[in-house]
Design an enzyme around this catalytic site. Sequence first.
Site, PDB file in Angstrom:
ATOM      1  CB  CYS A 135     -20.687 104.759 -17.777  1.00  0.00           C
ATOM      2  SG  CYS A 135     -19.045 105.237 -18.389  1.00  0.00           S
ATOM      3  CG  MET A 170     -14.461 102.934 -13.717  1.00  0.00           C
ATOM      4  SD  MET A 170     -13.008 102.362 -12.800  1.00  0.00           S
ATOM      5  CE  MET A 170     -13.773 101.709 -11.330  1.00  0.00           C
TER       6      MET A 170
END
Length: 402
Positions: A106, A322
């Site tokens: 992430c 993201m």
Amino acid sequence: MPQTHAPQLRIPATYMRGGTSKGVFFRLQDLPAAAQVPGAVRDALLMRVIGSPDPYGKHTDGMGGATSSTSKCVIVSTATVPDHDVDYLYGQVSIDQPFVDWSGNCGNLSAAVGPFAISAGLVDPGRVPRDGIATVRIWQANIGKTIVAHVPMTGGQVQETGDFELDGVTFPAAEIELEFLDPADEGEGAGPSNGIFPTGQLVDDLEVPGVGTFKATMINAGIPTIFLNAADLGYTGTELQDAINGDPQALANFEAIRAHGAVRMGLIDSVEQAATRQHTPKVAFVAPPADHVSSSGKAIGAGDVDLLVRALSMGKLHHAMMGTAAVAIGTAASIQGTLVHAAAGGGPRDAVRFGHPSGTLRVGAGAVEVDGRWTVTRAVMSRSARVLMDGAVRVPADTVQG
């Protein structure tokens, strides 16, 4: 006899925002012994912490926020790799299914790892200045890559407040610069000489039965990502979440595209396997700049960005972007012949500013071609992070009884 019930376990934890995501952070040493190693017990614990699987899709009985951006856990430990400060392991917890996806990183929560590691005493104090910038060398254990976080320090504490604004985050905070070194995972799904393009092509014809055949740039930089042209899908690239997430057929089409793209990239052997690999690859669509309004009501002019990008994560259109997908965008934008480069107007570039549903983001990347093989040396972007709450999470004791 009256039935007895064991009290809940109390596990030290910190709830943090990193970039446009938030998650529950743990020191490895604070987890129950059975959860300090990978496996079913660890997965069960993290699912219970988040509140998954939840057929109601609300995460009412857990720390998750029932979106891909808020259904996350992070485990940080002292470094096991030379010349690094800490190991960072990321788990994307499925909202309605009983599994944790460990297949990628992430990029947003990467911004919170350095601050957490310093505050948690996992970084050698001799490497942390009282005032100035602390450089934290992070080993991203999911994908075996290095991230360097530049964390501001004030008075011996991590500086969290500041005037750095990040579209998709409501309030300003301190700026944290992240360097993703050699961010391509060329070993996964890549052929022997294909570099960051697993198929060996900058653009492929991706056939998706029942949906269509699409021009696609499939790249493995930051995170495996499938880029499509917005126009080929009937979109403009200015769409906000409701336009996609409120259309069940569109979501089904995107999932079919993702599954078939994953097979073409060599990430899975069959489309059926995509159901248990939700975190990767990502699917995104690109378009040339256009005047539009972001989700906050902010007007974005065509001259404010180089291109428009919308991306899906865990089956839904992401509210911003993201961080790992931003690395993929920056990398693809720097390589002539990709769909992303074309949408950005062509020409040489080592950085790109793109529009996403919440606003804009700038990312720099350096890609080079040697003997027909594309590689990317590093990608750089700025994020912010802060502690939202710290203390302990509680889970029923039987959660960790393997």
